[in-house]
Design a protein around this motif. Structure first.
Motif, PDB file in Angstrom:
ATOM      1  N   ARG A 153     -14.707  -2.127   3.016  1.00  0.00           N
ATOM      2  CA  ARG A 153     -15.100  -3.542   3.063  1.00  0.00           C
ATOM      3  C   ARG A 153     -13.944  -4.408   2.579  1.00  0.00           C
ATOM      4  O   ARG A 153     -13.515  -4.306   1.434  1.00  0.00           O
ATOM      5  CB  ARG A 153     -16.334  -3.748   2.194  1.00  0.00           C
ATOM      6  N   PRO A 154     -13.408  -5.299   3.448  1.00  0.00           N
ATOM      7  CA  PRO A 154     -12.327  -6.191   2.997  1.00  0.00           C
ATOM      8  C   PRO A 154     -12.834  -7.139   1.912  1.00  0.00           C
ATOM      9  O   PRO A 154     -13.940  -7.681   2.017  1.00  0.00           O
ATOM     10  CB  PRO A 154     -11.945  -6.966   4.267  1.00  0.00           C
ATOM     11  N   ILE A 155     -12.046  -7.328   0.860  1.00  0.00           N
ATOM     12  CA  ILE A 155     -12.452  -8.224  -0.221  1.00  0.00           C
ATOM     13  C   ILE A 155     -11.432  -9.321  -0.478  1.00  0.00           C
ATOM     14  O   ILE A 155     -11.767 -10.333  -1.098  1.00  0.00           O
ATOM     15  CB  ILE A 155     -12.721  -7.443  -1.520  1.00  0.00           C
ATOM     16  N   ALA A 156     -10.204  -9.169   0.002  1.00  0.00           N
ATOM     17  CA  ALA A 156      -9.191 -10.207  -0.250  1.00  0.00           C
ATOM     18  C   ALA A 156      -8.003  -9.984   0.674  1.00  0.00           C
ATOM     19  O   ALA A 156      -7.718  -8.854   1.084  1.00  0.00           O
ATOM     20  CB  ALA A 156      -8.729 -10.185  -1.701  1.00  0.00           C
ATOM     21  N   ASP A 157      -7.335 -11.096   1.014  1.00  0.00           N
ATOM     22  CA  ASP A 157      -6.041 -11.010   1.692  1.00  0.00           C
ATOM     23  C   ASP A 157      -5.103 -11.996   1.007  1.00  0.00           C
ATOM     24  O   ASP A 157      -5.458 -13.146   0.772  1.00  0.00           O
ATOM     25  CB  ASP A 157      -6.166 -11.297   3.188  1.00  0.00           C
ATOM     26  N   VAL A 158      -3.934 -11.495   0.667  1.00  0.00           N
ATOM     27  CA  VAL A 158      -3.005 -12.256  -0.168  1.00  0.00           C
ATOM     28  C   VAL A 158      -1.628 -12.257   0.485  1.00  0.00           C
ATOM     29  O   VAL A 158      -1.109 -11.184   0.830  1.00  0.00           O
ATOM     30  CB  VAL A 158      -2.908 -11.641  -1.585  1.00  0.00           C
ATOM     31  N   PRO A 159      -1.008 -13.428   0.681  1.00  0.00           N
ATOM     32  CA  PRO A 159       0.367 -13.449   1.207  1.00  0.00           C
ATOM     33  C   PRO A 159       1.318 -12.763   0.235  1.00  0.00           C
ATOM     34  O   PRO A 159       1.203 -12.908  -0.989  1.00  0.00           O
ATOM     35  CB  PRO A 159       0.683 -14.940   1.327  1.00  0.00           C
ATOM     36  N   LEU A 160       2.261 -12.010   0.764  1.00  0.00           N
ATOM     37  CA  LEU A 160       3.256 -11.350  -0.072  1.00  0.00           C
ATOM     38  C   LEU A 160       4.363 -12.338  -0.421  1.00  0.00           C
ATOM     39  O   LEU A 160       4.697 -13.242   0.352  1.00  0.00           O
ATOM     40  CB  LEU A 160       3.843 -10.142   0.659  1.00  0.00           C
ATOM     41  N   GLU A 161       4.921 -12.162  -1.616  1.00  0.00           N
ATOM     42  CA  GLU A 161       5.981 -13.064  -2.067  1.00  0.00           C
ATOM     43  C   GLU A 161       7.238 -12.934  -1.204  1.00  0.00           C
ATOM     44  O   GLU A 161       7.975 -13.895  -1.032  1.00  0.00           O
ATOM     45  CB  GLU A 161       6.317 -12.771  -3.536  1.00  0.00           C
ATOM     46  N   ASP A 162       7.439 -11.755  -0.658  1.00  0.00           N
ATOM     47  CA  ASP A 162       8.605 -11.537   0.200  1.00  0.00           C
ATOM     48  C   ASP A 162       8.264 -12.011   1.610  1.00  0.00           C
ATOM     49  O   ASP A 162       7.707 -11.274   2.425  1.00  0.00           O
ATOM     50  CB  ASP A 162       8.975 -10.045   0.211  1.00  0.00           C
ATOM     51  N   GLY A 163       8.588 -13.259   1.910  1.00  0.00           N
ATOM     52  CA  GLY A 163       8.246 -13.815   3.212  1.00  0.00           C
ATOM     53  C   GLY A 163       8.973 -13.145   4.354  1.00  0.00           C
ATOM     54  O   GLY A 163       8.504 -13.164   5.487  1.00  0.00           O
ATOM     55  N   ALA A 164      10.112 -12.533   4.082  1.00  0.00           N
ATOM     56  CA  ALA A 164      10.886 -11.904   5.148  1.00  0.00           C
ATOM     57  C   ALA A 164      10.177 -10.674   5.712  1.00  0.00           C
ATOM     58  O   ALA A 164      10.482 -10.240   6.819  1.00  0.00           O
ATOM     59  CB  ALA A 164      12.261 -11.511   4.625  1.00  0.00           C
ATOM     60  N   SER A 165       9.247 -10.105   4.988  1.00  0.00           N
ATOM     61  CA  SER A 165       8.562  -8.902   5.451  1.00  0.00           C
ATOM     62  C   SER A 165       7.565  -9.200   6.555  1.00  0.00           C
ATOM     63  O   SER A 165       7.150  -8.294   7.276  1.00  0.00           O
ATOM     64  CB  SER A 165       7.836  -8.224   4.288  1.00  0.00           C
ATOM     65  N   ARG A 166       7.153 -10.469   6.688  1.00  0.00           N
ATOM     66  CA  ARG A 166       6.184 -10.877   7.687  1.00  0.00           C
ATOM     67  C   ARG A 166       4.891 -10.060   7.569  1.00  0.00           C
ATOM     68  O   ARG A 166       4.280  -9.673   8.566  1.00  0.00           O
ATOM     69  CB  ARG A 166       6.761 -10.724   9.101  1.00  0.00           C
ATOM     70  N   GLN A 167       4.471  -9.816   6.345  1.00  0.00           N
ATOM     71  CA  GLN A 167       3.258  -9.057   6.099  1.00  0.00           C
ATOM     72  C   GLN A 167       2.417  -9.754   5.032  1.00  0.00           C
ATOM     73  O   GLN A 167       2.898 -10.618   4.302  1.00  0.00           O
ATOM     74  CB  GLN A 167       3.587  -7.623   5.637  1.00  0.00           C
ATOM     75  N   PHE A 168       1.150  -9.362   4.965  1.00  0.00           N
ATOM     76  CA  PHE A 168       0.295  -9.816   3.892  1.00  0.00           C
ATOM     77  C   PHE A 168      -0.475  -8.620   3.343  1.00  0.00           C
ATOM     78  O   PHE A 168      -0.576  -7.568   3.988  1.00  0.00           O
ATOM     79  CB  PHE A 168      -0.674 -10.914   4.363  1.00  0.00           C
ATOM     80  N   LEU A 169      -0.979  -8.786   2.131  1.00  0.00           N
ATOM     81  CA  LEU A 169      -1.713  -7.708   1.463  1.00  0.00           C
ATOM     82  C   LEU A 169      -3.187  -7.816   1.816  1.00  0.00           C
ATOM     83  O   LEU A 169      -3.820  -8.842   1.563  1.00  0.00           O
ATOM     84  CB  LEU A 169      -1.533  -7.807  -0.052  1.00  0.00           C
ATOM     85  N   LEU A 170      -3.721  -6.765   2.407  1.00  0.00           N
ATOM     86  CA  LEU A 170      -5.150  -6.684   2.696  1.00  0.00           C
ATOM     87  C   LEU A 170      -5.771  -5.715   1.706  1.00  0.00           C
ATOM     88  O   LEU A 170      -5.396  -4.539   1.652  1.00  0.00           O
ATOM     89  CB  LEU A 170      -5.385  -6.213   4.129  1.00  0.00           C
ATOM     90  N   ARG A 171      -6.703  -6.214   0.920  1.00  0.00           N
ATOM     91  CA  ARG A 171      -7.354  -5.396  -0.112  1.00  0.00           C
ATOM     92  C   ARG A 171      -8.782  -5.098   0.312  1.00  0.00           C
ATOM     93  O   ARG A 171      -9.525  -5.993   0.724  1.00  0.00           O
ATOM     94  CB  ARG A 171      -7.321  -6.119  -1.453  1.00  0.00           C
ATOM     95  N   ALA A 172      -9.149  -3.823   0.233  1.00  0.00           N
ATOM     96  CA  ALA A 172     -10.486  -3.389   0.630  1.00  0.00           C
ATOM     97  C   ALA A 172     -11.067  -2.484  -0.440  1.00  0.00           C
ATOM     98  O   ALA A 172     -10.358  -1.994  -1.330  1.00  0.00           O
ATOM     99  CB  ALA A 172     -10.438  -2.660   1.980  1.00  0.00           C
ATOM    100  N   THR A 173     -12.373  -2.250  -0.334  1.00  0.00           N
ATOM    101  CA  THR A 173     -13.047  -1.385  -1.292  1.00  0.00           C
ATOM    102  C   THR A 173     -14.078  -0.536  -0.574  1.00  0.00           C
ATOM    103  O   THR A 173     -14.527  -0.882   0.533  1.00  0.00           O
ATOM    104  CB  THR A 173     -13.730  -2.225  -2.397  1.00  0.00           C
TER     105      THR A 173
END
Length: 353
Positions: free
Chosen positions: A233-253
């Motif tokens: 179950r997704p609970i949060a999505d957080v932009p990563l500080e390293d913008g060059a990675s073009r990724q975000f953190l998806l947190r699930a449980t």
């Protein structure tokens, strides 16, 4: 003669099977299916790890020599359990003295109240001067104020005494211990690490261009040593500080998680619902050496079926179905089996039971 004899045997076998001669020479026996519009779920493979968002690097509020360390590395502790104690002999004596001061102030207040009650009774018979009555009222007020000050000092010392004991802020497991009995603990320096094993999460790095499609996304995960895919179950999505990675953190449980530990690698797959498009079974597709993809349609003309090859652009695939972005429409009849050696315009016989 051998070739002619073989042809006669082949034709004779066809006649025994009840097949007309043109079918043996030209028709291809194929199985077809109608193209249907479907919402194909796009599956994106993602990799992540088990993390413990509730992690505390504990330090002492006061500095001093460690006198007790009742826990070891790897111990499970409960909220409020004492993890270590720092020498508190001096402040303990001060707290004991403050307790005695409170008792003394309490006795003085009670005596002042008793004297005021006596004066109040005497004042009813006018047997005491009015200024004496006011003095005793003042004595009671002073005694009560002194008692409150003594209690505040006692409570302050009790708080200071408690700060010489480091207690667990939540239930968890000790994963780091950097001190021993007799060593000096500096105030504010982390000496113990506590993690909450009951609230572990699964963190995945996901491409940013998928962020807008998360509203109806589903996640399945597979833990090391297991072949089972579990719904997360997704609970949060957080932009990563390293913008060059073009990724975000998806947190699930996981609602009912199996045993896990922080740092475990986790396989995941993100299932995203796409647009409604024509879809065909995967068996209908023919992949060419040049990288192009085509399929065969069965077209009816004058009561006969003929093969019609179409170059197509494929989209997402799921559960054996592949979305077709360009090349076919819903309702077309696509060849599933017997499409290996077809030729353009070849006559077809449909075996679609």
């Amino acid at each position: 003669m051998t070739i002619i004899r073989s042809m006669r045997c082949f034709l004779g076998l066809g006649l025994l099977l009840g097949l007309p001669a043109p079918l043996l020479a030209q028709d291809a026996l194929v199985t077809t299916a109608r193209v249907e519009e479907r919402v194909i779920v796009e599956t994106i493979d993602i990799n992540g790890s088990v993390t413990a968002p509730r992690t505390a690097h504990l330090s002492s509020d006061v500095e001093g020599r460690i006198t007790a360390l009742p826990v070891s590395l790897g111990d499970d502790v409960q909220t409020g359990d004492r993890l270590l104690s720092i020498d508190a002999e001096e402040i303990a004596l001060q707290a004991q003295s403050a307790e005695a001061d409170v008792s003394e102030a309490l006795a003085a207040r009670d005596n002042a109240r008793r004297r005021l009650r006596e004066a109040t009774r005497l004042s009813e018979g006018r047997n005491i001067a009015s200024n004496e009555l006011r003095q005793r009222e003042t004595d009671v007020a002073i005694a009560e104020a002194t008692l409150e000050r003594r209690r505040a000092e006692r409570d302050r010392l009790q708080v200071g005494l408690e700060r010489h004991h480091l207690r667990a802020p939540f239930a968890g497991r000790l994963t780091h211990r950097d001190v021993a009995i007799g060593e000096w603990a500096a105030s504010g320096t982390p000496i113990l690490t506590l993690i909450d094993l009951e609230r572990l999460t699964l963190d995945f790095a996901v491409p940013l261009d998928l962020h807008h499609r998360l509203s109806d996304a589903e996640i399945e995960v597979r833990l090391p040593g297991s072949d089972a895919w579990l719904a997360a179950r997704p609970i949060a999505d957080v932009p990563l500080e390293d913008g060059a990675s073009r990724q975000f953190l998806l947190r699930a449980t996981l609602d009912d998680p199996p045993p896990m530990l922080p740092g475990m690698a986790v396989q995941g797959r993100l299932m995203l619902s796409g647009e409604r498009r024509p879809a065909v079974p995967r068996d209908a597709l023919i992949r060419r050496p040049d990288g192009s993809v085509s399929l065969w349609l069965a077209r009816e003309e004058d009561g006969e079926w003929h093969a019609d090859e179409r170059r197509v652009t494929t989209g997402a695939s799921h559960d054996g179905q592949v979305a077709i972005q360009q090349g076919v429409r819903a309702g077309d009849r696509v060849v599933l089996r017997g499409n290996e050696r077809l030729e353009e315009g070849q006559r077809l016989t449909l075996d679609d039971e």
